[in-house]
Write a protein that holds these residues in place. Structure first.
Motif, short mmCIF file in Angstrom:
data_model
loop_
_atom_site.label_atom_id
_atom_site.label_comp_id
_atom_site.label_asym_id
_atom_site.label_seq_id
_atom_site.Cartn_x
_atom_site.Cartn_y
_atom_site.Cartn_z
N ALA A 10 0.84 -1.21 0.00
CA ALA A 10 0.00 0.00 0.00
C ALA A 10 0.87 1.25 0.00
CB ALA A 10 -0.93 -0.02 1.21
N ILE A 11 1.92 1.24 0.81
CA ILE A 11 2.83 2.39 0.86
C ILE A 11 3.53 2.56 -0.49
CG2 ILE A 11 4.91 3.33 1.93
CD1 ILE A 11 4.07 1.91 4.51
N ALA A 12 3.99 1.46 -1.06
CA ALA A 12 4.70 1.51 -2.34
C ALA A 12 3.78 2.03 -3.45
CB ALA A 12 5.24 0.13 -2.70
N ILE A 13 2.54 1.54 -3.45
CA ILE A 13 1.58 2.00 -4.47
C ILE A 13 1.26 3.48 -4.28
CG2 ILE A 13 -0.81 1.77 -5.25
CD1 ILE A 13 -0.56 -1.25 -4.61
N PHE A 14 1.11 3.91 -3.03
CA PHE A 14 0.80 5.33 -2.76
C PHE A 14 1.93 6.23 -3.27
CE2 PHE A 14 1.29 9.05 -0.02
CZ PHE A 14 0.05 9.66 -0.21
N ILE A 15 3.17 5.87 -2.99
CA ILE A 15 4.30 6.70 -3.44
C ILE A 15 4.37 6.71 -4.96
CG2 ILE A 15 6.81 6.94 -3.42
CD1 ILE A 15 6.81 5.79 -0.60
N THR A 16 4.12 5.56 -5.58
CA THR A 16 4.15 5.49 -7.05
C THR A 16 3.07 6.38 -7.66
OG1 THR A 16 4.96 3.20 -6.93
CG2 THR A 16 4.00 3.94 -9.02
N LEU A 17 1.88 6.31 -7.10
CA LEU A 17 0.78 7.17 -7.59
C LEU A 17 1.10 8.65 -7.37
CD1 LEU A 17 -2.36 5.15 -6.41
CD2 LEU A 17 -1.45 5.36 -8.73
N LEU A 18 1.76 8.96 -6.25
CA LEU A 18 2.16 10.34 -5.98
C LEU A 18 3.12 10.84 -7.06
CD1 LEU A 18 2.17 12.78 -4.03
CD2 LEU A 18 4.13 11.72 -2.87
N VAL A 19 4.06 10.00 -7.46
CA VAL A 19 5.01 10.38 -8.50
C VAL A 19 4.30 10.58 -9.83
CG1 VAL A 19 6.98 9.57 -9.87
CG2 VAL A 19 6.98 9.26 -7.39
N ILE A 20 3.44 9.62 -10.19
CA ILE A 20 2.71 9.72 -11.46
C ILE A 20 1.82 10.96 -11.48
CG2 ILE A 20 0.98 8.61 -12.91
CD1 ILE A 20 2.06 5.91 -11.93
N GLY A 21 1.10 11.19 -10.36
CA GLY A 21 0.23 12.37 -10.30
C GLY A 21 1.00 13.67 -10.40
N SER A 22 2.16 13.74 -9.78
CA SER A 22 2.98 14.96 -9.83
C SER A 22 3.48 15.23 -11.24
CB SER A 22 4.17 14.83 -8.87
OG SER A 22 3.74 14.67 -7.54
N VAL A 57 15.15 14.19 -10.25
CA VAL A 57 15.61 13.73 -8.94
C VAL A 57 14.43 13.27 -8.09
CG1 VAL A 57 16.70 14.44 -6.77
CG2 VAL A 57 17.68 15.15 -8.96
N PHE A 58 13.34 14.05 -8.14
CA PHE A 58 12.14 13.68 -7.39
C PHE A 58 11.62 12.30 -7.80
CE2 PHE A 58 7.45 13.55 -7.40
CZ PHE A 58 7.19 13.69 -6.04
N VAL A 59 11.53 12.08 -9.13
CA VAL A 59 11.03 10.79 -9.63
C VAL A 59 11.97 9.66 -9.26
CG1 VAL A 59 10.51 9.48 -11.72
CG2 VAL A 59 9.72 11.84 -11.51
N LEU A 60 13.28 9.83 -9.50
CA LEU A 60 14.25 8.76 -9.25
C LEU A 60 14.33 8.41 -7.77
CD1 LEU A 60 17.11 9.84 -11.68
CD2 LEU A 60 15.53 7.91 -11.94
N VAL A 61 14.37 9.42 -6.91
CA VAL A 61 14.49 9.16 -5.48
C VAL A 61 13.26 8.42 -4.95
CG1 VAL A 61 14.53 10.25 -3.20
CG2 VAL A 61 16.08 11.05 -4.98
N ASN A 62 12.08 8.88 -5.37
CA ASN A 62 10.86 8.23 -4.88
C ASN A 62 10.69 6.82 -5.43
OD1 ASN A 62 8.91 10.04 -3.14
ND2 ASN A 62 9.87 11.41 -4.64
#
Length: 460
Positions: A10-22, A57-62
């Motif tokens: 759930a945490i991994a999916i949330f961070i991934t969605l955050l990156v895609i949304g951004s 950097v934001f995408v790669l780090v997350n």
């Protein structure tokens, strides 16, 4: 165990969605820079470069965090390995960070080098900031601006030009919130503040600079698009900061020269104009039917008191009526009655003479018609209105704020409501009316207005 895995995913999916949304928000957001209208495309380029570097950097780090969450999640029987340092990794991080920061900062240094070195052929003008309005000064035929000093500032010499400096005599003075500039020609604006810290910003030009009291700063740009653009003060400069708005009009050279020629030189503003009170009295004879022989006003005819008001304010309002900046709205019934009366004054001298005559009349007393709590209105007046109109409501010419003290209270209420409703203060030429309209919008209740006017009625 299954519950823990679900939490990790759930945490991994949330961070991934955050990156895609951004990323999607960056590319498809309707909120972005206004179309540029100057030569400073490099400003946009440096910001775009910053977005790409920091965004990557934001995408790669997350995504790396997501990988670590999944790859190194807790497993039954697994044990964490302790590795206090990794010199190879640290050197890689130092190198990549250094390259990234240098890539962001280096272009900005080149842009700054251009920003502080205006071209030698840049046309010169001065923008003066004062709570809460703008004014401008252009060189005359000699191509030079005269020497200025705060010790020379008076109501008649608001720019503080040295009257003994020959170079300043032909300086063209623009006491308006609107300045015109020629298309596709570099201009250098000298920036000067009369009182506090201000800032000269036109978003479409992508350039801004502070106006610092006690010194002269500058900004240069080349307008590349015809149009009218908002000039903003981007420094908090006091209670009226939000109304310190001007306009920059970019137009063809011929139109620019025609606009510039309509304003007086310093020498012309200092010349003692001959005021003919006899002629003013004759012109005022038409006004007596509504405003009274002594300028005392008549509420039954919706005619405000005029005696006691400043010549400069009377002249400005008469010109607004003549030029269509007032009295054109359908809801402004009384203003529409006044407009044809102002049209009788065919020349500027007529306006000057009748305004001077009205100013010469004895200050007639007023009858209070508004009931309100003056104590409640006091705080509102001191915190807001006094900044422009003065603590005693006597009016301040430098802020273009008229006298309120001993004026018709019913008329003040009427005009505040007109400003609130957009009946007055929305015309493009009524720039000070636009400021007042913004202020009046905060008065949301009739009782608040009555309290405010009740306190103004106590001013002496």
């Amino acid at each position: 165990m299954l519950k823990g895995l679900n939490q990790v995913m759930a945490i991994a999916i949330f961070i991934t969605l955050l990156v895609i949304g951004s990323v999607l928000l960056q590319f498809f957001s309707p909120w972005y820079f206004t179309p540029i209208a100057s030569n400073w495309v490099a400003m946009d380029d440096t910001i775009q470069l910053t977005f790409w570097i920091t965004g990557s950097v934001f995408v790669l780090v997350n995504l790396f965090v997501v990988y670590c969450i999944i790859r190194f999640r807790q497993r039954k029987g697994s044990k964490a390995a302790y590795e206090p340092e990794n010199k190879k990794l640290e050197w890689w991080l130092i190198g990549i960070t250094t390259v990234g920061i240098a890539s962001m900062l280096a272009p900005g240094l080149f842009v700054w080098a251009d920003f502080v070195n205006p071209p030698p052929n840049a046309a010169l003008f001065e923008a003066v900031g004062k709570q809460w309005n703008w004014s401008y000064r252009f060189p005359g035929k000699d191509g030079q601006l005269g020497v200025v000093d705060t010790k020379y500032i008076t109501e008649k010499n608001p720019f503080g030009i040295n009257p003994d400096d020959a170079a300043g005599q032909d300086d063209i003075l623009v006491t308006s919130q609107e300045v015109h500039l020629p298309l596709n020609k570099p201009v250098k604006a000298l920036l000067r503040s009369i009182d506090v810290l201000h800032n000269f910003t036109v978003p479409q030009f992508r350039a801004k600079m502070d106006l610092v009291p006690g010194m002269v700063t500058f900004i240069w740009f080349t307008p590349t698009r015809v149009g009218k653009f908002d000039l903003l003060c981007n420094e908090l400069c006091g209670v009226g900061h939000y109304v310190m708005r001007g306009k920059v009009v970019v137009e063809a050279e011929e139109a620019y020269q025609a606009w510039l020629s309509s304003y007086p030189t310093f020498a012309q503003t200092q010349a003692q104009s001959s005021v003919d009170l006899t002629a003013g009295k004759a012109l005022y004879a038409v006004c007596t039917a509504c405003h009274g022989a002594n300028g005392e006003g008549n509420q039954a005819l919706n005619a405000p008191k005029l005696s006691g008001q400043s010549t400069w304010y009377l002249s400005r309002q008469l010109m607004n009526f003549k030029q269509g900046a007032r009295g054109v709205k359908d809801k402004d019934i009384n203003g529409k009655l006044m407009a044809p009366m102002a049209a009788i004054l065919t020349t500027t001298n007529d306006v000057t003479n009748v305004s001077a005559y009205i100013h010469s009349l004895a200050d007639a007393p007023v009858i209070k018609t508004i009931s309100g709590n003056a104590d409640k209105g006091k705080d509102l007046y001191i915190s807001t209105c006094s900044a422009c109109h003065g603590l005693n409501g006597a009016g301040v010419e430098s802020t273009k704020a008229p006298r309120l003290q001993n004026m018709s209270d019913w008329y003040l209420v009427t005009q505040l409501n007109n400003f609130r409703s957009g009946t007055r203060g929305t015309h493009s030429q009524d720039l000070y009316g636009q400021q007042m309209s913004s202020v009046a919008s905060f008065l949301t209740q009739e009782q608040t207005i009555n309290d405010l006017i009740a306190y103004i009625g106590t001013l002496k």
